[in-house]
Design a protein around this motif. Structure first.
Motif, PDB file in Angstrom:
ATOM      1  N   THR A  11       0.887  -1.074   0.158  1.00  0.00           N
ATOM      2  CA  THR A  11      -0.093   0.066  -0.019  1.00  0.00           C
ATOM      3  C   THR A  11       0.848   1.159   0.224  1.00  0.00           C
ATOM      4  O   THR A  11       0.680   2.336  -0.794  1.00  0.00           O
ATOM      5  CB  THR A  11      -1.097  -0.123   1.324  1.00  0.00           C
ATOM      6  OG1 THR A  11      -1.850  -1.084   1.230  1.00  0.00           O
ATOM      7  CG2 THR A  11      -1.948   1.288   1.267  1.00  0.00           C
ATOM      8  N   LEU A  37      -1.994  -3.594  -8.786  1.00  0.00           N
ATOM      9  CA  LEU A  37      -2.242  -4.536  -7.105  1.00  0.00           C
ATOM     10  C   LEU A  37      -3.548  -5.547  -7.592  1.00  0.00           C
ATOM     11  O   LEU A  37      -3.252  -6.520  -7.046  1.00  0.00           O
ATOM     12  CB  LEU A  37      -2.613  -3.615  -6.215  1.00  0.00           C
ATOM     13  CG  LEU A  37      -1.698  -2.717  -5.861  1.00  0.00           C
ATOM     14  CD1 LEU A  37      -2.146  -1.657  -4.683  1.00  0.00           C
ATOM     15  CD2 LEU A  37      -0.500  -3.496  -5.067  1.00  0.00           C
ATOM     16  N   PHE A  38      -4.406  -5.333  -8.182  1.00  0.00           N
ATOM     17  CA  PHE A  38      -5.677  -6.229  -8.483  1.00  0.00           C
ATOM     18  C   PHE A  38      -5.084  -7.244  -9.184  1.00  0.00           C
ATOM     19  O   PHE A  38      -5.328  -8.492  -8.986  1.00  0.00           O
ATOM     20  CB  PHE A  38      -6.745  -5.617  -8.877  1.00  0.00           C
ATOM     21  CG  PHE A  38      -7.854  -6.455  -9.306  1.00  0.00           C
ATOM     22  CD1 PHE A  38      -8.806  -6.882  -8.108  1.00  0.00           C
ATOM     23  CD2 PHE A  38      -8.050  -6.902 -10.711  1.00  0.00           C
ATOM     24  CE1 PHE A  38      -9.772  -7.828  -8.515  1.00  0.00           C
ATOM     25  CE2 PHE A  38      -9.076  -7.823 -10.754  1.00  0.00           C
ATOM     26  CZ  PHE A  38      -9.972  -8.190  -9.683  1.00  0.00           C
ATOM     27  N   PHE A  39      -4.651  -7.222 -10.429  1.00  0.00           N
ATOM     28  CA  PHE A  39      -4.186  -8.358 -11.417  1.00  0.00           C
ATOM     29  C   PHE A  39      -3.040  -8.946 -10.887  1.00  0.00           C
ATOM     30  O   PHE A  39      -2.862 -10.131 -11.349  1.00  0.00           O
ATOM     31  CB  PHE A  39      -3.974  -7.648 -12.718  1.00  0.00           C
ATOM     32  CG  PHE A  39      -5.225  -7.193 -13.656  1.00  0.00           C
ATOM     33  CD1 PHE A  39      -6.237  -7.957 -13.915  1.00  0.00           C
ATOM     34  CD2 PHE A  39      -5.471  -5.713 -13.658  1.00  0.00           C
ATOM     35  CE1 PHE A  39      -7.348  -7.782 -14.502  1.00  0.00           C
ATOM     36  CE2 PHE A  39      -6.846  -5.416 -14.406  1.00  0.00           C
ATOM     37  CZ  PHE A  39      -7.852  -6.271 -14.663  1.00  0.00           C
ATOM     38  N   ARG A  97      -7.309  -0.639   1.085  1.00  0.00           N
ATOM     39  CA  ARG A  97      -8.107   0.112   0.448  1.00  0.00           C
ATOM     40  C   ARG A  97      -8.565   1.544   1.041  1.00  0.00           C
ATOM     41  O   ARG A  97      -8.312   2.351   0.361  1.00  0.00           O
ATOM     42  CB  ARG A  97      -9.474  -0.427  -0.084  1.00  0.00           C
ATOM     43  CG  ARG A  97      -9.631  -1.562  -1.273  1.00  0.00           C
ATOM     44  CD  ARG A  97     -10.957  -1.913  -1.638  1.00  0.00           C
ATOM     45  NE  ARG A  97     -11.426  -2.837  -0.482  1.00  0.00           N
ATOM     46  CZ  ARG A  97     -11.484  -4.146  -0.207  1.00  0.00           C
ATOM     47  NH1 ARG A  97     -10.608  -4.678  -0.820  1.00  0.00           N
ATOM     48  NH2 ARG A  97     -12.274  -4.537   0.817  1.00  0.00           N
ATOM     49  N   ARG A 149      -2.660  -9.751  -7.588  1.00  0.00           N
ATOM     50  CA  ARG A 149      -2.960 -10.441  -6.675  1.00  0.00           C
ATOM     51  C   ARG A 149      -2.443 -10.049  -5.395  1.00  0.00           C
ATOM     52  O   ARG A 149      -2.142 -10.850  -4.338  1.00  0.00           O
ATOM     53  CB  ARG A 149      -3.232 -11.822  -6.821  1.00  0.00           C
ATOM     54  CG  ARG A 149      -4.059 -12.314  -7.896  1.00  0.00           C
ATOM     55  CD  ARG A 149      -4.094 -13.743  -8.142  1.00  0.00           C
ATOM     56  NE  ARG A 149      -5.076 -14.224  -9.132  1.00  0.00           N
ATOM     57  CZ  ARG A 149      -6.358 -14.442  -9.116  1.00  0.00           C
ATOM     58  NH1 ARG A 149      -7.094 -13.894  -8.164  1.00  0.00           N
ATOM     59  NH2 ARG A 149      -7.143 -14.580 -10.273  1.00  0.00           N
ATOM     60  N   GLU A 150      -1.798  -8.620  -5.266  1.00  0.00           N
ATOM     61  CA  GLU A 150      -0.974  -8.293  -4.182  1.00  0.00           C
ATOM     62  C   GLU A 150      -2.031  -7.708  -3.099  1.00  0.00           C
ATOM     63  O   GLU A 150      -2.993  -7.005  -3.723  1.00  0.00           O
ATOM     64  CB  GLU A 150      -0.070  -7.309  -4.715  1.00  0.00           C
ATOM     65  CG  GLU A 150       1.106  -7.683  -5.409  1.00  0.00           C
ATOM     66  CD  GLU A 150       1.993  -8.742  -4.513  1.00  0.00           C
ATOM     67  OE1 GLU A 150       2.077  -8.821  -3.424  1.00  0.00           O
ATOM     68  OE2 GLU A 150       2.816  -9.204  -5.425  1.00  0.00           O
ATOM     69  N   GLU A 151      -1.794  -8.084  -1.904  1.00  0.00           N
ATOM     70  CA  GLU A 151      -2.446  -7.277  -0.850  1.00  0.00           C
ATOM     71  C   GLU A 151      -2.409  -5.930  -0.911  1.00  0.00           C
ATOM     72  O   GLU A 151      -1.503  -5.490  -0.603  1.00  0.00           O
ATOM     73  CB  GLU A 151      -2.295  -8.082   0.704  1.00  0.00           C
ATOM     74  CG  GLU A 151      -2.805  -9.567   0.601  1.00  0.00           C
ATOM     75  CD  GLU A 151      -2.725 -10.407   1.934  1.00  0.00           C
ATOM     76  OE1 GLU A 151      -3.367 -10.888   2.301  1.00  0.00           O
ATOM     77  OE2 GLU A 151      -1.413  -9.951   2.405  1.00  0.00           O
ATOM     78  N   TYR A 152      -3.469  -5.401  -0.611  1.00  0.00           N
ATOM     79  CA  TYR A 152      -3.185  -4.057   0.040  1.00  0.00           C
ATOM     80  C   TYR A 152      -4.681  -3.189   0.814  1.00  0.00           C
ATOM     81  O   TYR A 152      -5.594  -3.977   0.857  1.00  0.00           O
ATOM     82  CB  TYR A 152      -3.033  -3.000  -1.306  1.00  0.00           C
ATOM     83  CG  TYR A 152      -4.472  -2.925  -2.158  1.00  0.00           C
ATOM     84  CD1 TYR A 152      -5.267  -1.798  -2.095  1.00  0.00           C
ATOM     85  CD2 TYR A 152      -4.402  -4.060  -3.129  1.00  0.00           C
ATOM     86  CE1 TYR A 152      -6.495  -1.746  -2.853  1.00  0.00           C
ATOM     87  CE2 TYR A 152      -5.789  -3.999  -3.928  1.00  0.00           C
ATOM     88  CZ  TYR A 152      -6.859  -2.918  -3.852  1.00  0.00           C
ATOM     89  OH  TYR A 152      -7.896  -2.915  -4.460  1.00  0.00           O
ATOM     90  N   VAL A 209      -4.046   0.767  -8.629  1.00  0.00           N
ATOM     91  CA  VAL A 209      -5.113  -0.148  -8.111  1.00  0.00           C
ATOM     92  C   VAL A 209      -5.369  -1.408  -8.990  1.00  0.00           C
ATOM     93  O   VAL A 209      -5.443  -2.594  -8.699  1.00  0.00           O
ATOM     94  CB  VAL A 209      -6.595   0.601  -7.894  1.00  0.00           C
ATOM     95  CG1 VAL A 209      -7.766  -0.567  -7.730  1.00  0.00           C
ATOM     96  CG2 VAL A 209      -6.436   1.311  -6.832  1.00  0.00           C
ATOM     97  N   ALA A 210      -5.475  -1.112 -10.558  1.00  0.00           N
ATOM     98  CA  ALA A 210      -5.229  -2.261 -11.359  1.00  0.00           C
ATOM     99  C   ALA A 210      -4.170  -3.244 -11.330  1.00  0.00           C
ATOM    100  O   ALA A 210      -4.282  -4.268 -11.413  1.00  0.00           O
ATOM    101  CB  ALA A 210      -5.609  -1.734 -12.717  1.00  0.00           C
TER     102      ALA A 210
END
Length: 424
Positions: free
Chosen positions: A55, A100-102, A109, A104-107, A97-98
């Motif tokens: 993050t 981190l999402f693709f 929000r 699959r890393e934790e963050y 955000v994209a």
């Protein structure tokens, strides 16, 4: 004793408050530090699991990307950075955000969203507090072409009455260094300014910065090397074009199908208009567009403005919203075009311009684009005089060929599409 001049913003406290290090340190504290403290407390750095590290890293990289993008865009004429703060911040955080999402890393929000809001507040506040100091204040030596310069909202010009700064601090001095009437006193004055670290600009440099065009009456005014686009960025740009086209194509297919149906229902004829145009390095190619005119009406070979009677009802709408350009995504995929670059001209117009406009063929040194610097600044040009001005814009684009200028053109194009106003 030699007279000593002082440059504007040269004092230590001015350099601290207005300098990049201050923006970095304080900005990171506001945009990254405050959201982290609010979520994890004062000792959050003592324990940094992957969710926190990811993050914080996303917030830091986003802030740096926004800061350098806005600073770079501010160098170009007509940038109006305040209008692009919101879109720039939003796009950068969406990309973060994209990723981190693709991956699959934790963050977290909450921290990322708070950092996004803090970035908006920081950059808007920095702009409105510092816009007075960002406007260049230049002294003008009233000799030769320098006398014809006029101030703009971004550049303040003050003509000097004698070879002295009279206690006023300036960001730089503008002079026509090629003028035969530049006296020895003025030359000594310019030398003293240089010795005191005050930059001296040739009038051509400032003209380009003011109007966003490169003078092309005499090619000797520009070195060939300065008009040669970066080969490394050409490769990067091609990768960006390919990825963006692959992402946009499935999203825009329904829009293209609806547009094609509306064209067919509105008037007889094919939905697509295919035309041979001059392309990259002078190689002809077939450009794809949605048809916006009646097929049974002939004209002069170019569109005669928005009131051209050949334009259909559906065509008027799709031209205003730039929907007629959507099929050129396939030209981008094929490598014939880019999203940003000089607009390709028809073979008929290219032959005409080659005869009447000096250096026209040089614009083919980069890939033609769906939108370009000339389109967002000037609009459509068909006559030779208008084309000469358009070519000056194209040369400016080639001379300043970079990611930052492409980003600025993309924002200006999106603004025109959304509002329906702007250069056409």
């Amino acid at each position: 004793m030699k007279q000593r001049y002082e440059r504007r913003h040269s004092r230590w406290y001015e350099q601290v408050l207005l300098g990049l290090p201050f923006q970095l340190v304080v900005g990171l504290a506001v945009v990254v530090g405050l959201p982290s403290l609010e979520r994890w407390g004062w000792e959050f750095w003592h324990y940094l699991p992957s969710v926190r590290t990811n993050t914080i890293l996303a917030c830091v990289l986003s802030f740096l990307a926004i800061l350098f993008t806005l600073r770079r865009m501010n160098r170009f004429p007509g940038a109006q950075v305040s209008a692009y703060i919101g879109p720039t911040v939003s796009v950068v955080y969406l990309v973060a955000v994209a990723v981190l999402f693709f991956t699959r890393e934790e963050y977290t929000r909450q921290v990322l969203f708070t950092s996004f809001l803090a970035s908006l507040a920081w950059f808007y506040l920095a702009y409105f507090l510092g816009r007075r100091y960002r406007r260049l204040k230049l002294a003008v030596v009233p000799v030769g072409r320098a006398e014809t310069l006029e101030a703009t909202p971004h550049i303040e010009l003050r003509a000097l009455e004698e070879p002295d700064m009279d206690g006023v601090r300036y960001d730089g001095i503008v002079a026509d260094l090629h003028a035969d009437t530049l006296s020895a006193e003025w030359e000594k004055f310019l030398a003293r300014c240089t010795l005191n670290h005050i930059p001296v600009y040739h009038v051509r440099q400032i003209q380009e910065a003011m109007i966003g065009r490169v003078q092309i009456k005499h090619l000797t005014e520009n070195e060939y090397g300065s008009l040669l686009p970066s080969l490394s960025y050409q490769g990067v740009k091609r990768c960006i074009d390919l990825i963006a086209a692959l992402i946009l194509l499935p999203i825009l297919v329904p829009v293209m199908l609806a547009t094609a149906l509306a064209i067919r229902l509105d008037s007889p004829g094919p939905a697509l208009f295919i035309q041979q145009r001059m392309g990259f390095r002078g190689v002809p190619f077939k450009v794809y567009k949605f048809r916006s005119m009646y097929v049974d009406q002939k004209g002069r070979g170019f569109t005669e403005g928005e009131d051209d009677p050949r334009i259909t009802r559906a065509g008027r709408f799709i031209r205003k919203c730039r929907l007629d350009e959507l099929p050129q995504l396939f030209n981008v995929l094929k490598g014939e075009m880019s999203f940003i670059g000089p607009r390709p001209e028809s073979m008929e117009l290219s032959d005409w311009y080659e005869r009447d406009v000096p250096f026209f063929s040089y614009r083919h040194v980069v890939r033609p684009g769906i939108s370009g610097w000339a389109q967002v600044e000037q609009g459509y040009a068909a006559e030779v005089d208008g084309m000469t001005t358009k070519l000056q814009y194209d040369f400016y684009y080639i001379k300043h060929f970079s990611l930052w200028l492409d980003v600025l053109i993309a924002f200006k194009t999106l603004k025109t599409i959304v509002t329906g106003d702007g250069a056409r």
